[in-house]
Write a protein that holds these residues in place. Structure first.
Motif, PDB file in Angstrom:
ATOM      1  N   ALA A 138      12.609   3.003  -3.301  1.00 47.30           N
ATOM      2  CA  ALA A 138      13.253   2.667  -2.028  1.00 47.30           C
ATOM      3  C   ALA A 138      12.551   3.349  -0.857  1.00 47.30           C
ATOM      4  CB  ALA A 138      14.726   3.065  -2.069  1.00 47.30           C
ATOM      5  N   ILE A 139      12.183   4.611  -1.028  1.00 45.26           N
ATOM      6  CA  ILE A 139      11.487   5.344   0.041  1.00 45.26           C
ATOM      7  C   ILE A 139      10.166   4.654   0.388  1.00 45.26           C
ATOM      8  CG2 ILE A 139      10.236   7.485   0.586  1.00 45.26           C
ATOM      9  CD1 ILE A 139      12.434   8.984  -0.964  1.00 45.26           C
ATOM     10  N   GLY A 140       9.414   4.295  -0.632  1.00 48.63           N
ATOM     11  CA  GLY A 140       8.148   3.604  -0.388  1.00 48.63           C
ATOM     12  C   GLY A 140       8.354   2.283   0.320  1.00 48.63           C
ATOM     13  N   GLY A 141       9.404   1.545  -0.085  1.00 48.59           N
ATOM     14  CA  GLY A 141       9.689   0.272   0.549  1.00 48.59           C
ATOM     15  C   GLY A 141      10.081   0.419   2.000  1.00 48.59           C
ATOM     16  N   VAL A 142      10.895   1.425   2.299  1.00 48.41           N
ATOM     17  CA  VAL A 142      11.345   1.657   3.673  1.00 48.41           C
ATOM     18  C   VAL A 142      10.171   2.026   4.577  1.00 48.41           C
ATOM     19  CG1 VAL A 142      12.638   3.268   5.129  1.00 48.41           C
ATOM     20  CG2 VAL A 142      13.730   2.243   3.132  1.00 48.41           C
ATOM     21  N   VAL A 143       9.326   2.935   4.113  1.00 44.50           N
ATOM     22  CA  VAL A 143       8.163   3.351   4.916  1.00 44.50           C
ATOM     23  C   VAL A 143       7.235   2.164   5.156  1.00 44.50           C
ATOM     24  CG1 VAL A 143       6.108   4.813   4.968  1.00 44.50           C
ATOM     25  CG2 VAL A 143       8.273   5.745   4.130  1.00 44.50           C
ATOM     26  N   GLY A 144       6.923   1.438   4.074  1.00 43.18           N
ATOM     27  CA  GLY A 144       6.029   0.287   4.202  1.00 43.18           C
ATOM     28  C   GLY A 144       6.613  -0.799   5.077  1.00 43.18           C
ATOM     29  N   SER A 145       7.926  -1.029   4.956  1.00 42.16           N
ATOM     30  CA  SER A 145       8.577  -2.074   5.738  1.00 42.16           C
ATOM     31  C   SER A 145       8.524  -1.761   7.230  1.00 42.16           C
ATOM     32  CB  SER A 145      10.035  -2.215   5.286  1.00 42.16           C
ATOM     33  OG  SER A 145      10.720  -3.142   6.092  1.00 42.16           O
ATOM     34  N   TYR A 146       8.736  -0.496   7.578  1.00 41.83           N
ATOM     35  CA  TYR A 146       8.744  -0.138   8.996  1.00 41.83           C
ATOM     36  C   TYR A 146       7.363  -0.355   9.622  1.00 41.83           C
ATOM     37  CZ  TYR A 146       9.380   2.341  13.356  1.00 41.83           C
ATOM     38  OH  TYR A 146       9.427   2.647  14.693  1.00 41.83           O
ATOM     39  N   SER A 154       0.851  -1.200   0.000  1.00 46.09           N
ATOM     40  CA  SER A 154       0.000   0.000   0.000  1.00 46.09           C
ATOM     41  C   SER A 154       0.880   1.241   0.000  1.00 46.09           C
ATOM     42  CB  SER A 154      -0.914   0.012   1.230  1.00 46.09           C
ATOM     43  OG  SER A 154      -1.857  -1.019   1.174  1.00 46.09           O
ATOM     44  N   PHE A 155       1.880   1.237   0.863  1.00 43.84           N
ATOM     45  CA  PHE A 155       2.774   2.398   0.955  1.00 43.84           C
ATOM     46  C   PHE A 155       3.651   2.530  -0.280  1.00 43.84           C
ATOM     47  CE2 PHE A 155       1.891   2.332   5.576  1.00 43.84           C
ATOM     48  CZ  PHE A 155       1.712   3.701   5.777  1.00 43.84           C
ATOM     49  N   ARG A 156       4.345   1.449  -0.645  1.00 44.07           N
ATOM     50  CA  ARG A 156       5.357   1.607  -1.683  1.00 44.07           C
ATOM     51  C   ARG A 156       4.762   1.863  -3.062  1.00 44.07           C
ATOM     52  NH1 ARG A 156       7.880  -2.862  -4.220  1.00 44.07           N
ATOM     53  NH2 ARG A 156       6.571  -4.700  -4.294  1.00 44.07           N
ATOM     54  N   LEU A 157       3.661   1.195  -3.406  1.00 46.63           N
ATOM     55  CA  LEU A 157       3.067   1.429  -4.719  1.00 46.63           C
ATOM     56  C   LEU A 157       2.369   2.785  -4.793  1.00 46.63           C
ATOM     57  CD1 LEU A 157       1.646  -2.138  -5.509  1.00 46.63           C
ATOM     58  CD2 LEU A 157       3.627  -1.013  -6.546  1.00 46.63           C
ATOM     59  N   SER A 158       1.704   3.179  -3.713  1.00 49.43           N
ATOM     60  CA  SER A 158       1.019   4.476  -3.732  1.00 49.43           C
ATOM     61  C   SER A 158       2.014   5.631  -3.695  1.00 49.43           C
ATOM     62  CB  SER A 158       0.033   4.585  -2.561  1.00 49.43           C
ATOM     63  OG  SER A 158       0.692   4.435  -1.324  1.00 49.43           O
ATOM     64  N   ILE A 159       3.114   5.483  -2.937  1.00 52.54           N
ATOM     65  CA  ILE A 159       4.137   6.536  -2.901  1.00 52.54           C
ATOM     66  C   ILE A 159       4.784   6.684  -4.271  1.00 52.54           C
ATOM     67  CG2 ILE A 159       6.455   7.078  -2.019  1.00 52.54           C
ATOM     68  CD1 ILE A 159       5.514   6.068   0.719  1.00 52.54           C
ATOM     69  N   TYR A 160       5.100   5.577  -4.899  1.00 51.98           N
ATOM     70  CA  TYR A 160       5.732   5.628  -6.223  1.00 51.98           C
ATOM     71  C   TYR A 160       4.779   6.241  -7.254  1.00 51.98           C
ATOM     72  CZ  TYR A 160       8.261   4.169 -10.401  1.00 51.98           C
ATOM     73  OH  TYR A 160       8.936   4.163 -11.600  1.00 51.98           O
ATOM     74  N   THR A 161       3.531   5.788  -7.251  1.00 52.09           N
ATOM     75  CA  THR A 161       2.549   6.304  -8.214  1.00 52.09           C
ATOM     76  C   THR A 161       2.311   7.787  -7.996  1.00 52.09           C
ATOM     77  OG1 THR A 161       1.453   4.143  -8.292  1.00 52.09           O
ATOM     78  CG2 THR A 161       0.194   6.026  -9.090  1.00 52.09           C
ATOM     79  N   ASN A 162       2.250   8.198  -6.735  1.00 51.20           N
ATOM     80  CA  ASN A 162       2.059   9.604  -6.417  1.00 51.20           C
ATOM     81  C   ASN A 162       3.228  10.445  -6.923  1.00 51.20           C
ATOM     82  OD1 ASN A 162       0.331  11.554  -5.020  1.00 51.20           O
ATOM     83  ND2 ASN A 162       2.054  11.815  -3.631  1.00 51.20           N
ATOM     84  N   ALA A 163       4.460   9.917  -6.776  1.00 50.63           N
ATOM     85  CA  ALA A 163       5.652  10.620  -7.255  1.00 50.63           C
ATOM     86  C   ALA A 163       5.639  10.757  -8.778  1.00 50.63           C
ATOM     87  CB  ALA A 163       6.911   9.889  -6.806  1.00 50.63           C
TER      88      ALA A 163
END
Length: 304
Positions: free
Chosen positions: A113-121, A81-90
């Motif tokens: 990477a930013i999306g992955g880090v946020v989602g992973s945490y 949810s975080f990584r795909l939405s962050i990337y798409t938003n960017a």
């Protein structure tokens, strides 16, 4: 960040996880096999991916291949949810475009990477519980530290009782390199590959284009992510003492050097083929489902 992208990213990953969780169980077992032991000095209940499937099914039953499914679904929904939405938003906001309008591969890596880090945490407790449940096995084929959890709920209660909120996030910082490397490599490669396949008129049909790009992205991701994935699996699965400290490792670097010293570079790539067989189809399905769900949403928006 569009709420719909957040939800669609999570739904896409949930759909893929039902198909790929069995190979995740196999991957986890192989990564824990022979922990901190020299190659050839330990019994190997799992000698290969296909043999491991048969071994798990024979000793743990067919349902043993879906161990950890519930926390795996929570983990995948949150991280994707975080990584795909962050990337798409960017992408939509042109935060990763060059002056000529093309998407920068480097910026794509960064936002992936930013999306992955946020989602992973935020999904870290579920990854830990997923790993601990997937490692549980019959005595004859048990590898790694064996936790006594019976479900997601019991695991949450036990971990919280021993270590509080911080106990649920144990190992979360160590998992960030895995998320950054894997997510960055996967998402950035996916977007770039999709564009190249269209540019060179190789695969232009939208669904096939997404499928091929997802397969290529997943292949590259499996090469990049296996060493940090082995480290994450070991850190999340290890037992803890009365003070909540790990029994085997003191952190990411300690784990890295201990594996290299005792198991060699081979130890860093344990479970590579299982990882590849999981990541390639999972990546393909997640990105394909996400693209298809976005297309459905856009058609609905146009009708409105």
């Amino acid at each position: 960040m569009a709420t719909s992208d957040f939800v669609l990213g999570g739904l896409a990953s949930v759909g893929a996880t039902f198909f790929t969780n069995p190979i995740e169980v196999i991957k986890t077992r192989i990564q824990l096999q022979g922990e901190l032991a020299a190659r050839g000095s330990y019994v190997e209940p799992y000698k290969g991916v296909l043999q491991a499937f048969v071994t798990v099914a024979k000793n743990d039953g067919m349902l043993g291949l879906q161990k950890g499914l519930v926390p795996a679904l929570y983990f995948q929904f949150i991280i994707n949810s975080f990584r795909l939405s962050i990337y798409t938003n960017a992408v939509d906001r042109h935060w990763m475009h060059k002056k000529n309008g093309e998407i920068s591969f480097g910026l794509g890596l960064m936002w992936g990477a930013i999306g992955g880090v946020v989602g992973s945490y935020f999904s870290s407790p579920f990854f830990m519980i997923k790993t601990q449940l997937q490692s549980q096995a019959a005595n004859e084929i048990a590898v790694g530290y064996q936790h006594a959890h019976t479900s997601l709920g019991s695991a949450m209660r036990e971990i919280y009782k021993k270590g509080g909120i911080t106990g649920l996030w144990r190992g979360s910082l160590a998992a960030l390199p895995r998320a950054a490397v894997g997510s960055g490599a996967q998402i950035a490669t996916f977007g770039k590959t999709k564009a190249l396949l269209v540019e060179y008129d190789l695969v232009t049909q939208p669904t096939y284009n997404s499928f091929c790009a997802g397969l290529i992205a997943g292949s590259l991701m499996s090469v990049a992510i296996t060493p940090p994935d082995v480290i994450s699996t070991r850190l999340y699965n290890q037992g803890v003492d009365a003070q909540g400290r790990g029994l085997y490792y003191n952190g990411w670097l300690d784990c890295f050097f201990k594996i290299l010293r005792t198991e060699g570079i081979y130890g860093m790539y344990k479970g590579f083929w299982a990882n590849y067989l999981r990541i390639a189809p999972h990546s393909t399905l997640v990105l394909l489902f996400f693209d298809e769900l976005v297309a459905v949403r856009e058609k609905y928006d146009l009708r409105m």
